[in-house]
Design an enzyme around this catalytic site. Structure first.
Site, PDB file in Angstrom:
ATOM      1  N   GLU A 146       0.775  -1.121   0.133  1.00 50.10           N
ATOM      2  CA  GLU A 146       0.032  -0.113   0.104  1.00 50.10           C
ATOM      3  C   GLU A 146       0.925   1.303  -0.056  1.00 50.10           C
ATOM      4  OE1 GLU A 146      -2.891  -0.144  -0.506  1.00 50.10           O
ATOM      5  OE2 GLU A 146      -4.106  -1.443   0.545  1.00 50.10           O
ATOM      6  N   HIS A 195      -3.307   2.731   8.609  1.00 49.86           N
ATOM      7  CA  HIS A 195      -3.964   2.054   7.650  1.00 49.86           C
ATOM      8  C   HIS A 195      -4.324   0.717   8.369  1.00 49.86           C
ATOM      9  CE1 HIS A 195      -6.183   0.236   4.254  1.00 49.86           C
ATOM     10  NE2 HIS A 195      -5.347  -0.645   3.865  1.00 49.86           N
ATOM     11  N   HIS A 249      -8.220  -2.563   8.536  1.00 48.60           N
ATOM     12  CA  HIS A 249      -9.204  -3.242   7.961  1.00 48.60           C
ATOM     13  C   HIS A 249     -10.121  -3.487   9.164  1.00 48.60           C
ATOM     14  CE1 HIS A 249      -6.854  -5.014   4.366  1.00 48.60           C
ATOM     15  NE2 HIS A 249      -6.738  -4.014   4.273  1.00 48.60           N
ATOM     16  N   TYR A 255     -19.927  13.956  18.000  1.00 47.02           N
ATOM     17  CA  TYR A 255     -19.139  15.161  17.824  1.00 47.02           C
ATOM     18  C   TYR A 255     -17.728  14.907  17.239  1.00 47.02           C
ATOM     19  CZ  TYR A 255     -17.642  14.689  22.842  1.00 47.02           C
ATOM     20  OH  TYR A 255     -17.244  14.480  23.984  1.00 47.02           O
ATOM     21  N   HIS A 273     -13.013  -2.136   1.905  1.00 43.07           N
ATOM     22  CA  HIS A 273     -11.176  -2.156   2.208  1.00 43.07           C
ATOM     23  C   HIS A 273     -11.107  -1.908   3.638  1.00 43.07           C
ATOM     24  CE1 HIS A 273      -6.995  -1.353   0.585  1.00 43.07           C
ATOM     25  NE2 HIS A 273      -7.157  -1.717   1.838  1.00 43.07           N
ATOM     26  N   TYR A 279      -8.742  22.063  23.690  1.00 38.26           N
ATOM     27  CA  TYR A 279      -9.039  20.699  24.369  1.00 38.26           C
ATOM     28  C   TYR A 279      -7.736  20.042  25.010  1.00 38.26           C
ATOM     29  CZ  TYR A 279     -10.120  15.703  25.500  1.00 38.26           C
ATOM     30  OH  TYR A 279     -10.106  14.615  26.185  1.00 38.26           O
TER      31      TYR A 279
END
Length: 233
Positions: A94, A112, A114, A133, A174, A229
């Site tokens: 990838e 990344h 799955h 939110y 994916h 935050y």
């Protein structure tokens, strides 16, 4: 721990691919993050990938190697064109997606996966509904990039369009793609996206009821609030 590959230099050893201390530290954090994706159920086997940028070098998980076998001497790095400059193992299949994000954004780390619920949602909608939110922390509702074969430039292009003004997206049928200024931030965004997809699927499964969603105005208000935050210097 994986056995050392023949000809692969260990971290800190002399040789044509001597690894700088900052690269060694980044690789250690990358491996820990990759293992976390498996431990927390976001990845099965070697199905996801993780990368981090150190200067103009992109460290990335190698293709087809279980994360619990990765050792310091397995460090794998490429330049921004994809040319391998560190290690003896082939980088993730990838890689085009990772490089596309680094070239187009200020990202320093990418995760990344799955993940189950996010992948399920990617097959149902074109955009993750604003069920919570935390959507605002991703820049807005996460889009779903149209399906393309993994590892292709087509998928990388689809993903970049889905990431416009966003820090995370889904890849149709994916999985997930998220980036951040650090590996911790990229991982947290991945986990939050998976959680939101699970919440939406759960709420949507109640017969006769439709979940309420947040409006763009409500998300804008939250985005402003999130800027302050956490602990501030």
């Amino acid at each position: 721990m994986a056995e050392q590959r023949e000809g692969a230099p260990g971290v800190g050893e002399s040789g044509p691919e001597k690894v700088r201390p900052e690269v060694a530290r980044a690789w250690e954090e990358l491996v820990a993050t990759a293992r976390r994706t498996v431990a927390e159920g976001l990845v099965v086997g070697t199905s996801g990938n993780v990368s981090v940028r150190v200067g103009d070098t992109v460290l990335v998980t190698p293709t087809g190697v279980p994360y619990d076998r990765l050792a310091p001497e397995d460090v794998t790095g490429v330049d921004l064109s994809g040319r391998r400059i560190l290690g003896r193992l082939r980088p993730t299949s990838e890689l085009p997606m990772h490089l596309a994000v680094y070239r187009a954004t200020g990202a320093r780390a990418i995760v990344h996966t799955h993940a189950v619920h996010a992948t399920a949602v990617s097959a149902l909608v074109q955009e993750v509904p604003a069920i919570h939110y935390i959507t605002a922390d991703l820049g807005g509702p996460a889009r779903v990039a149209p399906y393309a074969t993994y590892g292709t430039e087509e998928l990388a292009e689809n993903m970049l369009r889905a990431l416009t003004d966003r820090t995370a997206c889904l890849l149709q049928n994916h999985g997930t793609m998220a980036y951040g200024a650090t590996l911790t931030q990229a991982y947290d965004r991945t986990a939050q996206l998976e959680w939101m997809c699970r919440v939406w699927l759960t709420a949507s499964s109640v017969p006769g009821l439709s979940p309420s969603l947040l409006s763009p105005g409500q998300l804008t208000e939250v985005a402003q609030k999130l800027r302050g935050y956490g602990q501030q210097d």
